[in-house]
Design a protein around this motif. Sequence first.
Motif, PDB file in Angstrom:
ATOM      1  N   VAL A   9     -45.614  -0.203  64.511  1.00  0.00           N
ATOM      2  CA  VAL A   9     -45.675  -1.450  65.255  1.00  0.00           C
ATOM      3  C   VAL A   9     -47.056  -2.067  65.238  1.00  0.00           C
ATOM      4  CG1 VAL A   9     -43.742  -0.978  66.732  1.00  0.00           C
ATOM      5  CG2 VAL A   9     -45.960  -0.054  67.298  1.00  0.00           C
ATOM      6  N   ASP A  10     -48.082  -1.219  65.237  1.00  0.00           N
ATOM      7  CA  ASP A  10     -49.421  -1.796  65.304  1.00  0.00           C
ATOM      8  C   ASP A  10     -49.710  -2.642  64.073  1.00  0.00           C
ATOM      9  OD1 ASP A  10     -50.467   1.158  66.915  1.00  0.00           O
ATOM     10  OD2 ASP A  10     -50.181  -0.798  67.792  1.00  0.00           O
ATOM     11  N   ALA A  11     -49.231  -2.141  62.940  1.00  0.00           N
ATOM     12  CA  ALA A  11     -49.492  -2.863  61.706  1.00  0.00           C
ATOM     13  C   ALA A  11     -48.789  -4.224  61.720  1.00  0.00           C
ATOM     14  CB  ALA A  11     -49.008  -2.046  60.520  1.00  0.00           C
ATOM     15  N   ASP A  12     -47.637  -4.277  62.393  1.00  0.00           N
ATOM     16  CA  ASP A  12     -46.845  -5.507  62.341  1.00  0.00           C
ATOM     17  C   ASP A  12     -47.163  -6.455  63.474  1.00  0.00           C
ATOM     18  OD1 ASP A  12     -43.886  -3.785  61.180  1.00  0.00           O
ATOM     19  OD2 ASP A  12     -45.597  -4.607  60.121  1.00  0.00           O
ATOM     20  N   ALA A  24     -31.388 -11.703  69.708  1.00  0.00           N
ATOM     21  CA  ALA A  24     -30.370 -11.195  68.785  1.00  0.00           C
ATOM     22  C   ALA A  24     -30.283  -9.675  68.877  1.00  0.00           C
ATOM     23  CB  ALA A  24     -30.705 -11.617  67.355  1.00  0.00           C
ATOM     24  N   PHE A  25     -31.442  -9.065  68.987  1.00  0.00           N
ATOM     25  CA  PHE A  25     -31.486  -7.610  69.111  1.00  0.00           C
ATOM     26  C   PHE A  25     -30.718  -7.156  70.351  1.00  0.00           C
ATOM     27  CE2 PHE A  25     -33.574  -3.888  70.980  1.00  0.00           C
ATOM     28  CZ  PHE A  25     -33.456  -2.983  69.938  1.00  0.00           C
ATOM     29  N   ALA A  26     -31.008  -7.829  71.464  1.00  0.00           N
ATOM     30  CA  ALA A  26     -30.356  -7.444  72.722  1.00  0.00           C
ATOM     31  C   ALA A  26     -28.855  -7.669  72.646  1.00  0.00           C
ATOM     32  CB  ALA A  26     -30.964  -8.229  73.888  1.00  0.00           C
ATOM     33  N   ALA A  27     -28.478  -8.778  72.022  1.00  0.00           N
ATOM     34  CA  ALA A  27     -27.048  -9.064  71.922  1.00  0.00           C
ATOM     35  C   ALA A  27     -26.345  -7.985  71.108  1.00  0.00           C
ATOM     36  CB  ALA A  27     -26.841 -10.438  71.280  1.00  0.00           C
ATOM     37  N   ALA A  28     -26.986  -7.586  70.026  1.00  0.00           N
ATOM     38  CA  ALA A  28     -26.345  -6.608  69.155  1.00  0.00           C
ATOM     39  C   ALA A  28     -26.382  -5.212  69.756  1.00  0.00           C
ATOM     40  CB  ALA A  28     -27.037  -6.606  67.789  1.00  0.00           C
ATOM     41  N   GLN A  29     -27.423  -4.909  70.499  1.00  0.00           N
ATOM     42  CA  GLN A  29     -27.629  -3.534  70.954  1.00  0.00           C
ATOM     43  C   GLN A  29     -27.206  -3.288  72.395  1.00  0.00           C
ATOM     44  OE1 GLN A  29     -28.503  -0.920  69.143  1.00  0.00           O
ATOM     45  NE2 GLN A  29     -28.407  -2.272  67.366  1.00  0.00           N
ATOM     46  N   SER A  30     -26.805  -4.330  73.087  1.00  0.00           N
ATOM     47  CA  SER A  30     -26.522  -4.158  74.510  1.00  0.00           C
ATOM     48  C   SER A  30     -25.453  -3.095  74.757  1.00  0.00           C
ATOM     49  CB  SER A  30     -26.096  -5.491  75.117  1.00  0.00           C
ATOM     50  OG  SER A  30     -25.817  -5.317  76.484  1.00  0.00           O
ATOM     51  N   LEU A  56     -36.769  -5.039  78.673  1.00  0.00           N
ATOM     52  CA  LEU A  56     -38.047  -5.535  79.189  1.00  0.00           C
ATOM     53  C   LEU A  56     -39.213  -4.811  78.504  1.00  0.00           C
ATOM     54  CD1 LEU A  56     -39.263  -7.513  81.223  1.00  0.00           C
ATOM     55  CD2 LEU A  56     -39.591  -5.564  82.727  1.00  0.00           C
ATOM     56  N   ALA A  57     -39.030  -3.507  78.325  1.00  0.00           N
ATOM     57  CA  ALA A  57     -40.087  -2.738  77.662  1.00  0.00           C
ATOM     58  C   ALA A  57     -40.260  -3.207  76.228  1.00  0.00           C
ATOM     59  CB  ALA A  57     -39.747  -1.249  77.704  1.00  0.00           C
ATOM     60  N   VAL A  58     -39.156  -3.484  75.554  1.00  0.00           N
ATOM     61  CA  VAL A  58     -39.249  -3.981  74.178  1.00  0.00           C
ATOM     62  C   VAL A  58     -39.950  -5.329  74.173  1.00  0.00           C
ATOM     63  CG1 VAL A  58     -37.921  -4.785  72.182  1.00  0.00           C
ATOM     64  CG2 VAL A  58     -37.237  -2.705  73.377  1.00  0.00           C
ATOM     65  N   TYR A  59     -39.625  -6.156  75.162  1.00  0.00           N
ATOM     66  CA  TYR A  59     -40.279  -7.464  75.254  1.00  0.00           C
ATOM     67  C   TYR A  59     -41.783  -7.294  75.452  1.00  0.00           C
ATOM     68  CZ  TYR A  59     -42.040 -11.756  77.278  1.00  0.00           C
ATOM     69  OH  TYR A  59     -42.800 -12.847  77.538  1.00  0.00           O
ATOM     70  N   ARG A  60     -42.134  -6.391  76.364  1.00  0.00           N
ATOM     71  CA  ARG A  60     -43.557  -6.202  76.646  1.00  0.00           C
ATOM     72  C   ARG A  60     -44.288  -5.655  75.442  1.00  0.00           C
ATOM     73  NH1 ARG A  60     -43.320  -3.927  82.815  1.00  0.00           N
ATOM     74  NH2 ARG A  60     -43.319  -5.983  83.784  1.00  0.00           N
ATOM     75  N   LEU A  65     -40.361 -11.993  69.328  1.00  0.00           N
ATOM     76  CA  LEU A  65     -40.120 -11.785  67.895  1.00  0.00           C
ATOM     77  C   LEU A  65     -40.372 -10.328  67.558  1.00  0.00           C
ATOM     78  CD1 LEU A  65     -41.681 -14.898  66.158  1.00  0.00           C
ATOM     79  CD2 LEU A  65     -39.274 -14.289  66.361  1.00  0.00           C
ATOM     80  N   LEU A  66     -39.369  -9.696  67.025  1.00  0.00           N
ATOM     81  CA  LEU A  66     -39.496  -8.268  66.749  1.00  0.00           C
ATOM     82  C   LEU A  66     -39.966  -8.055  65.320  1.00  0.00           C
ATOM     83  CD1 LEU A  66     -36.240  -7.023  68.467  1.00  0.00           C
ATOM     84  CD2 LEU A  66     -38.469  -7.498  69.451  1.00  0.00           C
ATOM     85  N   PRO A  67     -40.665  -6.957  65.076  1.00  0.00           N
ATOM     86  CA  PRO A  67     -41.050  -6.651  63.698  1.00  0.00           C
ATOM     87  C   PRO A  67     -39.827  -6.292  62.856  1.00  0.00           C
ATOM     88  CG  PRO A  67     -41.626  -4.858  65.167  1.00  0.00           C
ATOM     89  CD  PRO A  67     -41.126  -5.975  66.031  1.00  0.00           C
ATOM     90  N   VAL A  68     -39.992  -6.369  61.565  1.00  0.00           N
ATOM     91  CA  VAL A  68     -38.874  -6.075  60.673  1.00  0.00           C
ATOM     92  C   VAL A  68     -38.373  -4.657  60.901  1.00  0.00           C
ATOM     93  CG1 VAL A  68     -38.121  -5.963  58.283  1.00  0.00           C
ATOM     94  CG2 VAL A  68     -39.781  -7.684  58.983  1.00  0.00           C
ATOM     95  N   ALA A  69     -39.335  -3.747  61.036  1.00  0.00           N
ATOM     96  CA  ALA A  69     -38.931  -2.371  61.306  1.00  0.00           C
ATOM     97  C   ALA A  69     -38.212  -2.373  62.654  1.00  0.00           C
ATOM     98  CB  ALA A  69     -40.156  -1.473  61.349  1.00  0.00           C
ATOM     99  N   ALA A  70     -36.906  -2.277  62.582  1.00  0.00           N
ATOM    100  CA  ALA A  70     -36.083  -2.477  63.764  1.00  0.00           C
ATOM    101  C   ALA A  70     -36.430  -1.503  64.864  1.00  0.00           C
ATOM    102  CB  ALA A  70     -34.619  -2.302  63.384  1.00  0.00           C
ATOM    103  N   PRO A  71     -36.657  -2.002  66.047  1.00  0.00           N
ATOM    104  CA  PRO A  71     -37.096  -1.109  67.115  1.00  0.00           C
ATOM    105  C   PRO A  71     -35.955  -0.407  67.841  1.00  0.00           C
ATOM    106  CG  PRO A  71     -37.201  -3.372  67.847  1.00  0.00           C
ATOM    107  CD  PRO A  71     -36.681  -3.397  66.445  1.00  0.00           C
ATOM    108  N   VAL A  72     -34.859  -0.106  67.127  1.00  0.00           N
ATOM    109  CA  VAL A  72     -33.790   0.638  67.789  1.00  0.00           C
ATOM    110  C   VAL A  72     -34.289   2.000  68.238  1.00  0.00           C
ATOM    111  CG1 VAL A  72     -31.581   1.780  67.453  1.00  0.00           C
ATOM    112  CG2 VAL A  72     -31.903  -0.552  66.659  1.00  0.00           C
TER     113      VAL A  72
END
Lengths: 177, 328
Positions: A9-12, A24-30, A56-60, A65-72
Amino acid sequence: MIGVTLFPVDADEGVVSEGPTLAAFAAAQSVPLTRFAYLLCGDHQRAEDLVQDTFLAVYRRFGELLPVAAPVAYARKTLVNAYLASSRRRSAAELPIAEIPEEPAPPDDLDLPGLMWRALTRLPPRQRAVLVLRYYLDQPDEVIAEALDCRRGTVRSLASRALAALRTDPTFTEESR
Amino acid sequence: MTTDLELERLLRETFGTYADTVTDGPRWRGAEAEHSTAATPLALAETTPRSGASEPLFPDSPMSVPRPPDAASRRWRIPAIAAASVAVLALATAVLAPRVAHWTAHPAAEGGPSMTADAPAGAGDSVPPDAAATVGPDGAITVAAGDPGLVLDLYVDALCPICGEFERTNGEAIERAIDDGQLAVRYRFVDFLNAASASGDYSTRAYAALLTVARQDGGEPGVFLRFHAALFDPAHQPVEQSAHDLSNADLASLAGSVGASAAAQADIASGAGVAEAHTLASAALDALTAVAETAGRAPGVPTVAFAGTPVNTNSPGWLAGLLARPTR
């Protein structure tokens, strides 16, 4: 090295990437995350709270905008940690009970998953988390170790303790005989 | 129910059965922060069909119709930024003269040390006790699980951006080593950057809040470290010489968001521990100065000290190397 691979994540960070939005992430992963959370904690409302906290943690961590490396993996790890933390808070307020106050299932109506579900409630949270990650999400031990911030050997020992506890769980063994 | 195979099969069946009772989940509706400019309207995919035991990373299902707000779901707010601090800024900028320079070299940006590879033999499969945070008489906040062989002092200032960078580069590895029972970290906070904060005493107040959390909730594993990480997260850490920092109320609510108790939050909000924190931070600066002198240089943060001397944390394997050294 594992951490670097899973969460680059730091790199991105700060890069407007081709990644998905948090929406979109939240919608798909909820639902998948809520299922995961429910299997961890066994309580629908608490599961939704955990997922909300996770978003919220993902938002923080990433912003909208999420990095390509999916944060699942990041979300799952956050969720597990939130579950463990809230379990510790709860354990201070709740008294463990030796016997479950429910009627045992009648022998001719044997509900093995139901018995297993109740036996799971008596496991320590970390052991339960290992079982869910292993047998529901089918995660390899090294990923589980990453999620729980421990070594692979610890995952193995948590899992074998959990299985041993389930195998010898009094209600469970008596009912299933 | 004797073999592990039967047990595992039943576990999978049980998890599958009970997972299916969940047909809905909460939505993300944007940060809902007062200063948030883009609250993204959210749509939640209708009940995603369960496609086997593991979920795909990104299901192809497009986002579908927006749903009405769900009153039951919890709201978390990003702490409001203190608005009344603009006036202080002018003063702070005028008198700003940091007594201590930052180290200019940045920690390695990528490819942090691999902690797992260097786990000492003999640690075995034992599960270490949960890490706890304790406060010493010198104000050091020690985080450790059990009695690790390696003790490091970490000197930081809550306002220092390079300390935030250090946290992002090394925080996970440090936390993992702590959780594995291999490392005890004595967090020592200095407050010489106060003058660069909007309120003029942010470093001290952040330290006071950390002390409160460590004292009151230090036994709750992870709470202190999460609060510590949150304070150095760019989402929260104030920028030097900017117009904003976090008020005591903001610090309290941030602490609450990572699991601090209501009592700790109340104490943080009251600002009661700030004077004491400044005294302890001054003592920490003296200790830091002594550490720096052993290497013949001026004190700066972040500084990691091992046995009273600074550690070169710019070398990528610094922590793994320390962990792998023979202990005791």
